[in-house]
Scaffold this motif. Sequence first.
Motif, short mmCIF file in Angstrom:
data_model
loop_
_atom_site.label_atom_id
_atom_site.label_comp_id
_atom_site.label_asym_id
_atom_site.label_seq_id
_atom_site.Cartn_x
_atom_site.Cartn_y
_atom_site.Cartn_z
N LEU A 157 37.35 18.70 9.67
CA LEU A 157 37.29 19.63 10.74
C LEU A 157 37.66 20.87 10.21
O LEU A 157 38.73 21.21 9.80
CB LEU A 157 38.15 18.93 11.86
CG LEU A 157 38.00 19.64 13.49
CD1 LEU A 157 36.50 19.08 13.96
CD2 LEU A 157 39.08 19.06 14.22
N LEU A 158 36.64 21.90 10.74
CA LEU A 158 36.98 23.18 10.34
C LEU A 158 36.74 24.24 11.52
O LEU A 158 36.32 23.93 12.56
CB LEU A 158 35.82 23.87 9.38
CG LEU A 158 35.26 23.03 8.29
CD1 LEU A 158 33.93 23.81 7.56
CD2 LEU A 158 36.20 23.01 7.19
N LYS A 159 37.51 25.51 11.32
CA LYS A 159 37.58 26.65 12.06
C LYS A 159 36.89 27.54 11.62
O LYS A 159 37.36 27.90 10.41
CB LYS A 159 38.72 26.66 12.77
CG LYS A 159 39.05 27.90 13.70
CD LYS A 159 40.20 28.68 13.62
CE LYS A 159 40.21 30.18 14.22
NZ LYS A 159 40.74 31.11 13.37
N LEU A 160 35.80 27.98 12.05
CA LEU A 160 35.00 29.07 11.50
C LEU A 160 35.26 30.57 12.07
O LEU A 160 34.94 30.42 13.34
CB LEU A 160 33.39 28.75 11.39
CG LEU A 160 32.93 27.70 10.53
CD1 LEU A 160 33.22 26.40 11.12
CD2 LEU A 160 31.48 28.27 9.97
N ASP A 161 35.45 31.57 11.54
CA ASP A 161 35.43 33.06 12.19
C ASP A 161 34.13 33.60 11.91
O ASP A 161 33.76 34.69 12.57
CB ASP A 161 36.61 33.79 11.45
CG ASP A 161 38.06 33.10 11.91
OD1 ASP A 161 38.43 32.68 12.99
OD2 ASP A 161 38.70 33.00 10.95
N SER A 162 33.19 33.14 11.12
CA SER A 162 32.07 33.71 10.83
C SER A 162 31.36 32.68 9.67
O SER A 162 31.99 31.73 9.64
CB SER A 162 32.25 34.97 9.92
OG SER A 162 32.65 34.70 8.52
#
Length: 342
Positions: A157-162
């Motif tokens: 599970l990732l959190k992407l800012d871009s």
Amino acid sequence: MKILAIETSCDETGVALLEASGTARAPRVRVLENLVTTQIPIHRKFGGVVPNLAKREHLKNLPVLFARLCAKHPRLKFDLITVTVGPGLEPALWTGITFAQALAKEYRVPLVGANHLEGHLYSFLLSQSEKKSGTGAAQKNIFPAIALIVSGGHTVLLKLDSFSKWKRLGETRDDATGEAFDKVARLLGLPYPGGPEVERLARTGDPHAIAFPRPMLHEKNYDFSFSGLKTSVLYYIRDHAKFSKKDVAASFQEAALDVLVKKTIRAAREYGAKSIMLSGGVAANKALRARLARETKKAGCTFLVPDFKYNLDNGAMIGVAGYMAYLRKKRYKMQARGDMEI
Ligand code: KG4
Ligand code: ZN
């Protein structure tokens, strides 16, 4: 630019040709060819992928697929070659790397490595339904985003800012989701790969018939665990002589999806995500797609998922990962790295 992409990390040989443009903030890709040869019938007899057989088959398939590409495009030209360098089975990865190196020399074009998991992550960009997903989505405001990558070897599970900047929120501590599906399929006497088989059987069963555990659902982190769930299925089968296969399949799938969907949505709410991305082989599961799509909508986010044909391993997804690596100036070593992370 035109990109030739090669994928040999597991049991799918992929050779693809893409047209790519745009920036790392707004990439645009168009798939011109996506040739894939699956080795499933060969590994099926062994109940899983045999690395040396995979290597042998890739060595055999790569020149055949490339010749087919040349036959379809008589004046074939490309500006960049990209190849998966990891994660995956190292003997299999090396076949793609050496093949790509030889082509790069022959055609005198640069070669960049691609991360297989980044391929899955970006695979929604390949979608042809421009408005809902695909390149069209890249132009919209989709960040911050939460990405769930679920495959045979990984659950992340990732959190992407871009498109270029992300943080790993959690991952599986033991089995990957696809691996759990494959193992449960084996317990039910179903062939490899088990994911699609379990899904098919689950459609006719009762998802609430058996209360299998939801590992780590209530823990305040974004990690997952699937080996306990698989063991519960094993004990259930051992203790119930006349068990219903379809109810076991449906209840197992329900438990696995429950944890995946709830933790993904929790992360989306915590980080104020504008979109949720789903990818990897298990993203081909219709029940998972439908449920995550529904919950994503309820959370007020955009759901980004690749077309079915891009969920399982393929060259096109490596093309987009290679293009992004090229734009981001990320140069992976031309060396197989079985345990590479995202
Ligand atoms: O991404 P992928 O093709 O290969 C890896 O990178 O691992 O994923 C393959 C995995 C296998 O474990 C397979 O059983 C699972 O994806 N899978 C599914 C479905 N289709 C494939 N799992 C659940 N439901 C499906 N419909
Ligand atoms: Zn994969």
